[in-house]
Design a protein around this motif. Structure first.
Motif, PDB file in Angstrom:
ATOM      1  N   GLU A 212       0.950  -1.048  -0.100  1.00 12.51           N
ATOM      2  CA  GLU A 212       0.277   0.013  -0.043  1.00 12.51           C
ATOM      3  C   GLU A 212       0.906   1.294   0.049  1.00 12.51           C
ATOM      4  OE1 GLU A 212      -3.102   2.173  -0.599  1.00 12.51           O
ATOM      5  OE2 GLU A 212      -3.354  -0.095  -0.554  1.00 12.51           O
ATOM      6  N   ALA A 213       2.175   1.376   0.698  1.00 12.16           N
ATOM      7  CA  ALA A 213       2.915   2.337   0.824  1.00 12.16           C
ATOM      8  C   ALA A 213       3.482   2.575  -0.737  1.00 12.16           C
ATOM      9  CB  ALA A 213       3.990   1.998   1.652  1.00 12.16           C
ATOM     10  N   TYR A 214       3.630   1.599  -1.281  1.00 11.46           N
ATOM     11  CA  TYR A 214       4.187   1.762  -2.884  1.00 11.46           C
ATOM     12  C   TYR A 214       2.992   2.248  -3.791  1.00 11.46           C
ATOM     13  CZ  TYR A 214       8.930   0.906  -1.685  1.00 11.46           C
ATOM     14  OH  TYR A 214      10.498   0.921  -1.253  1.00 11.46           O
ATOM     15  N   ARG A 215       2.091   1.737  -3.396  1.00  9.48           N
ATOM     16  CA  ARG A 215       0.671   2.446  -4.312  1.00  9.48           C
ATOM     17  C   ARG A 215       0.566   3.622  -4.212  1.00  9.48           C
ATOM     18  NH1 ARG A 215      -2.385  -1.866  -1.957  1.00  9.48           N
ATOM     19  NH2 ARG A 215      -2.500  -3.883  -3.231  1.00  9.48           N
ATOM     20  N   ILE A 216       0.903   4.374  -2.969  1.00 10.00           N
ATOM     21  CA  ILE A 216       0.838   5.779  -2.874  1.00 10.00           C
ATOM     22  C   ILE A 216       1.937   6.455  -3.329  1.00 10.00           C
ATOM     23  CG2 ILE A 216       0.848   7.487  -1.148  1.00 10.00           C
ATOM     24  CD1 ILE A 216      -0.729   5.604   0.578  1.00 10.00           C
ATOM     25  N   ILE A 217       3.223   5.968  -3.143  1.00  8.67           N
ATOM     26  CA  ILE A 217       4.466   6.681  -3.706  1.00  8.67           C
ATOM     27  C   ILE A 217       4.498   6.647  -5.306  1.00  8.67           C
ATOM     28  CG2 ILE A 217       7.060   6.075  -3.958  1.00  8.67           C
ATOM     29  CD1 ILE A 217       6.767   4.603  -0.949  1.00  8.67           C
ATOM     30  N   TYR A 218       3.975   5.574  -5.836  1.00 12.86           N
ATOM     31  CA  TYR A 218       4.015   5.517  -7.404  1.00 12.86           C
ATOM     32  C   TYR A 218       2.565   6.068  -7.862  1.00 12.86           C
ATOM     33  CZ  TYR A 218       8.500   3.164  -7.439  1.00 12.86           C
ATOM     34  OH  TYR A 218       9.823   3.068  -7.187  1.00 12.86           O
ATOM     35  N   SER A 219       1.717   7.025  -7.088  1.00  8.83           N
ATOM     36  CA  SER A 219       0.646   7.371  -7.600  1.00  8.83           C
ATOM     37  C   SER A 219       0.924   8.847  -8.318  1.00  8.83           C
ATOM     38  CB  SER A 219      -0.298   7.480  -6.717  1.00  8.83           C
ATOM     39  OG  SER A 219       0.115   8.374  -5.533  1.00  8.83           O
ATOM     40  N   GLU A 220      -0.183   9.432  -8.835  1.00  9.66           N
ATOM     41  CA  GLU A 220       0.188  11.015  -9.373  1.00  9.66           C
ATOM     42  C   GLU A 220       0.809  11.689  -8.228  1.00  9.66           C
ATOM     43  OE1 GLU A 220      -2.701  12.000 -11.535  1.00  9.66           O
ATOM     44  OE2 GLU A 220      -2.699  10.549 -13.229  1.00  9.66           O
ATOM     45  N   GLY A 221       1.482  12.656  -8.408  1.00  9.51           N
ATOM     46  CA  GLY A 221       1.664  13.790  -7.429  1.00  9.51           C
ATOM     47  C   GLY A 221       3.448  13.771  -7.045  1.00  9.51           C
ATOM     48  N   THR A 222       3.762  14.770  -6.596  1.00 10.72           N
ATOM     49  CA  THR A 222       5.024  15.052  -6.240  1.00 10.72           C
ATOM     50  C   THR A 222       5.627  14.210  -5.317  1.00 10.72           C
ATOM     51  OG1 THR A 222       4.973  16.623  -4.479  1.00 10.72           O
ATOM     52  CG2 THR A 222       5.124  17.360  -6.845  1.00 10.72           C
ATOM     53  N   ARG A 223       6.849  13.939  -5.164  1.00 11.23           N
ATOM     54  CA  ARG A 223       7.565  12.998  -4.035  1.00 11.23           C
ATOM     55  C   ARG A 223       6.975  13.372  -2.676  1.00 11.23           C
ATOM     56  NH1 ARG A 223      13.696  12.202  -3.584  1.00 11.23           N
ATOM     57  NH2 ARG A 223      13.858  14.270  -2.821  1.00 11.23           N
ATOM     58  N   GLU A 224       7.004  14.787  -2.444  1.00 10.61           N
ATOM     59  CA  GLU A 224       6.699  15.253  -1.050  1.00 10.61           C
ATOM     60  C   GLU A 224       5.120  14.969  -0.791  1.00 10.61           C
ATOM     61  OE1 GLU A 224       8.755  15.795   1.405  1.00 10.61           O
ATOM     62  OE2 GLU A 224      10.599  15.273   0.186  1.00 10.61           O
ATOM     63  N   GLU A 225       4.448  15.288  -1.736  1.00  8.13           N
ATOM     64  CA  GLU A 225       2.952  15.055  -1.570  1.00  8.13           C
ATOM     65  C   GLU A 225       2.676  13.584  -1.408  1.00  8.13           C
ATOM     66  OE1 GLU A 225       1.483  18.895  -4.581  1.00  8.13           O
ATOM     67  OE2 GLU A 225       1.448  16.792  -5.436  1.00  8.13           O
ATOM     68  N   ASN A 226       3.345  12.648  -2.030  1.00  8.82           N
ATOM     69  CA  ASN A 226       3.025  11.272  -1.949  1.00  8.82           C
ATOM     70  C   ASN A 226       3.445  10.939  -0.433  1.00  8.82           C
ATOM     71  OD1 ASN A 226       1.521  11.204  -4.275  1.00  8.82           O
ATOM     72  ND2 ASN A 226       3.657  10.121  -5.314  1.00  8.82           N
ATOM     73  N   ILE A 227       4.490  11.421  -0.078  1.00 10.80           N
ATOM     74  CA  ILE A 227       5.032  11.014   1.228  1.00 10.80           C
ATOM     75  C   ILE A 227       4.189  11.537   2.591  1.00 10.80           C
ATOM     76  CG2 ILE A 227       6.813  11.505   2.916  1.00 10.80           C
ATOM     77  CD1 ILE A 227       8.716  11.158   0.687  1.00 10.80           C
ATOM     78  N   GLN A 228       3.481  12.725   2.273  1.00  4.03           N
ATOM     79  CA  GLN A 228       2.888  13.249   3.339  1.00  4.03           C
ATOM     80  C   GLN A 228       1.412  12.369   3.452  1.00  4.03           C
ATOM     81  OE1 GLN A 228       3.274  15.706   5.544  1.00  4.03           O
ATOM     82  NE2 GLN A 228       5.230  15.697   4.949  1.00  4.03           N
ATOM     83  N   LYS A 229       1.023  11.903   2.244  1.00  2.00           N
ATOM     84  CA  LYS A 229      -0.031  11.327   2.073  1.00  2.00           C
ATOM     85  C   LYS A 229      -0.008   9.991   2.560  1.00  2.00           C
ATOM     86  CE  LYS A 229      -3.554   9.113  -1.362  1.00  2.00           C
ATOM     87  NZ  LYS A 229      -3.833   9.023  -2.826  1.00  2.00           N
ATOM     88  N   LEU A 230       1.298   9.500   2.481  1.00  2.00           N
ATOM     89  CA  LEU A 230       1.441   8.221   3.286  1.00  2.00           C
ATOM     90  C   LEU A 230       1.562   8.343   4.666  1.00  2.00           C
ATOM     91  CD1 LEU A 230       4.264   5.844   1.929  1.00  2.00           C
ATOM     92  CD2 LEU A 230       4.029   6.314   4.250  1.00  2.00           C
ATOM     93  N   ARG A 231       2.090   9.368   5.261  1.00  2.00           N
ATOM     94  CA  ARG A 231       2.022   9.545   6.418  1.00  2.00           C
ATOM     95  C   ARG A 231       0.907   9.645   7.128  1.00  2.00           C
ATOM     96  NH1 ARG A 231       7.085  10.016   8.997  1.00  2.00           N
ATOM     97  NH2 ARG A 231       8.949  10.652   7.943  1.00  2.00           N
ATOM     98  N   SER A 232      -0.246  10.433   6.574  1.00  4.37           N
ATOM     99  CA  SER A 232      -1.385  10.625   6.850  1.00  4.37           C
ATOM    100  C   SER A 232      -2.400   9.329   6.702  1.00  4.37           C
ATOM    101  CB  SER A 232      -2.117  11.922   6.302  1.00  4.37           C
ATOM    102  OG  SER A 232      -2.202  11.527   4.847  1.00  4.37           O
ATOM    103  N   THR A 233      -2.179   8.367   6.072  1.00  9.70           N
ATOM    104  CA  THR A 233      -3.033   7.485   5.825  1.00  9.70           C
ATOM    105  C   THR A 233      -2.727   6.046   6.353  1.00  9.70           C
ATOM    106  OG1 THR A 233      -2.200   6.990   3.453  1.00  9.70           O
ATOM    107  CG2 THR A 233      -4.222   8.408   3.770  1.00  9.70           C
ATOM    108  N   LEU A 234      -1.453   5.776   6.658  1.00  9.23           N
ATOM    109  CA  LEU A 234      -0.830   4.505   6.911  1.00  9.23           C
ATOM    110  C   LEU A 234      -0.195   4.493   8.437  1.00  9.23           C
ATOM    111  CD1 LEU A 234       0.944   2.994   3.547  1.00  9.23           C
ATOM    112  CD2 LEU A 234      -1.483   2.603   4.398  1.00  9.23           C
ATOM    113  N   LYS A 235      -0.261   3.397   8.756  1.00 11.45           N
ATOM    114  CA  LYS A 235       0.494   3.154  10.108  1.00 11.45           C
ATOM    115  C   LYS A 235       1.741   3.282   9.754  1.00 11.45           C
ATOM    116  CE  LYS A 235       1.122  -0.509  13.898  1.00 11.45           C
ATOM    117  NZ  LYS A 235       0.822  -1.774  14.103  1.00 11.45           N
ATOM    118  N   ILE A 236       2.650   4.047  10.717  1.00  8.09           N
ATOM    119  CA  ILE A 236       4.244   4.244  10.490  1.00  8.09           C
ATOM    120  C   ILE A 236       4.842   3.290  11.159  1.00  8.09           C
ATOM    121  CG2 ILE A 236       6.048   5.839  10.425  1.00  8.09           C
ATOM    122  CD1 ILE A 236       3.717   6.213   8.388  1.00  8.09           C
ATOM    123  N   THR A 237       5.280   1.959  10.810  1.00  7.03           N
ATOM    124  CA  THR A 237       6.132   1.089  11.375  1.00  7.03           C
ATOM    125  C   THR A 237       7.584   1.238  11.076  1.00  7.03           C
ATOM    126  OG1 THR A 237       6.001  -0.553   9.311  1.00  7.03           O
ATOM    127  CG2 THR A 237       4.156  -0.523  11.041  1.00  7.03           C
TER     128      THR A 237
END
Length: 256
Positions: A212-237
């Motif tokens: 799921e993390a890589y689905r977000i990382i490789y979606s549309e958007g800039t690197r920083e936008e996708n990382i922020q989305k990842l942080r806000s939607t996934l459990k950060i292990t």
């Protein structure tokens, strides 16, 4: 007691541990330090600056701590540090460092297959499998537990993440983030290394979280936008934090 063939040359200033086997036509230079219970088959060269741990087996034609293939190298006093329990196969060449880092490092429990090359100032981790004729240019970094297939070419300054599988014959000039399969031509993200992760004990839940993390990382958007989305939607292990840190610290960008 060391077993040294009468047909081998060991410089009197070399420092040897115990129970090493040094076969015929081996050459061990000055300013070398060797641990215990290493096996050097015939025609192995340990050049100036070698620091070899214990329990390694080095096969014929291998050359460790060779002079860097870098025109900027001016003879500075550098080293090549090899850990423990590595299998370094025929005709592998590992260069010592330059003024850039001063050291080339290969960790422990690695299999370096025939005819591969590790250039100056590379940092290789542990538990790696690196295929025949793969070549790493200068200052490549490979994290632990990666599998890199045969005849892979890595551009200088690239980094490869942990638990990666890289397809044979690939060429890359950008970083390969952790836990993925990279392949095709040109090289690109080809999914999560599911089989490798399961073999290493990753749970299905963790594999799905990484996926799921890589689905977000490789979606549309800039690197920083996708990382922020990842942080806000996934459990950060710790595994997800490693992915984030790897991508944010990448200077060459990651493969797409």
């Amino acid at each position: 007691m060391n077993k040294i063939s009468p047909l081998a040359f060991v410089h009197p200033e070399a420092k040897l541990g115990e129970n090493n086997v040094i076969g015929p036509f081996c050459y061990i230079d000055r300013n070398t330090v060797i641990g215990d219970e290493n096996i050097l088959q015939n025609s192995v060269t340990l050049n100036y600056g070698t620091r070899l741990g214990s329990g390694n087996e080095i096969f014929p034609g291998a050359s460790i701590s060779t002079k860097p293939q870098d025109l900027k190298f001016k003879g500075e006093d550098t080293t090549c540090e090899i850990g423990n329990n590595n299998s370094i196969r025929e005709n592998v060449t590992i260069s010592r460092g330059t003024a850039s880092r001063g050291i080339t490092v290969v960790g422990s429990n690695n299999l370096l297959m025939e005819n591969m090359h590790v250039a100056h100032d590379c940092i290789l981790g542990s538990n790696l499998i690196i295929g025949n004729s793969t070549k790493f240019a200068g200052e490549v970094v490979v994290d632990d537990n990666a599998i890199i297939s045969a005849t892979v070419l890595a551009h200088q300054f690239c980094r490869v993440g942990s638990y990666v599988m890289i397809q044979g014959g690939s060429r890359f000039s950008q970083d390969i983030p952790p836990y993925i399969i990279a392949g095709r031509e040109p090289i690109r993200y080809a999914g999560i290394n599911v089989v490798g992760l399961r073999r290493r004990g990753f749970s299905n839940e963790m594999i799905e979280l990484i996926h799921e993390a890589y689905r977000i990382i490789y979606s549309e958007g800039t690197r920083e936008e996708n990382i922020q989305k990842l942080r806000s939607t996934l459990k950060i292990t710790p595994e997800i934090e490693y992915i984030i840190d790897f991508i944010q610290s990448s200077k060459r960008g990651i493969v797409r």
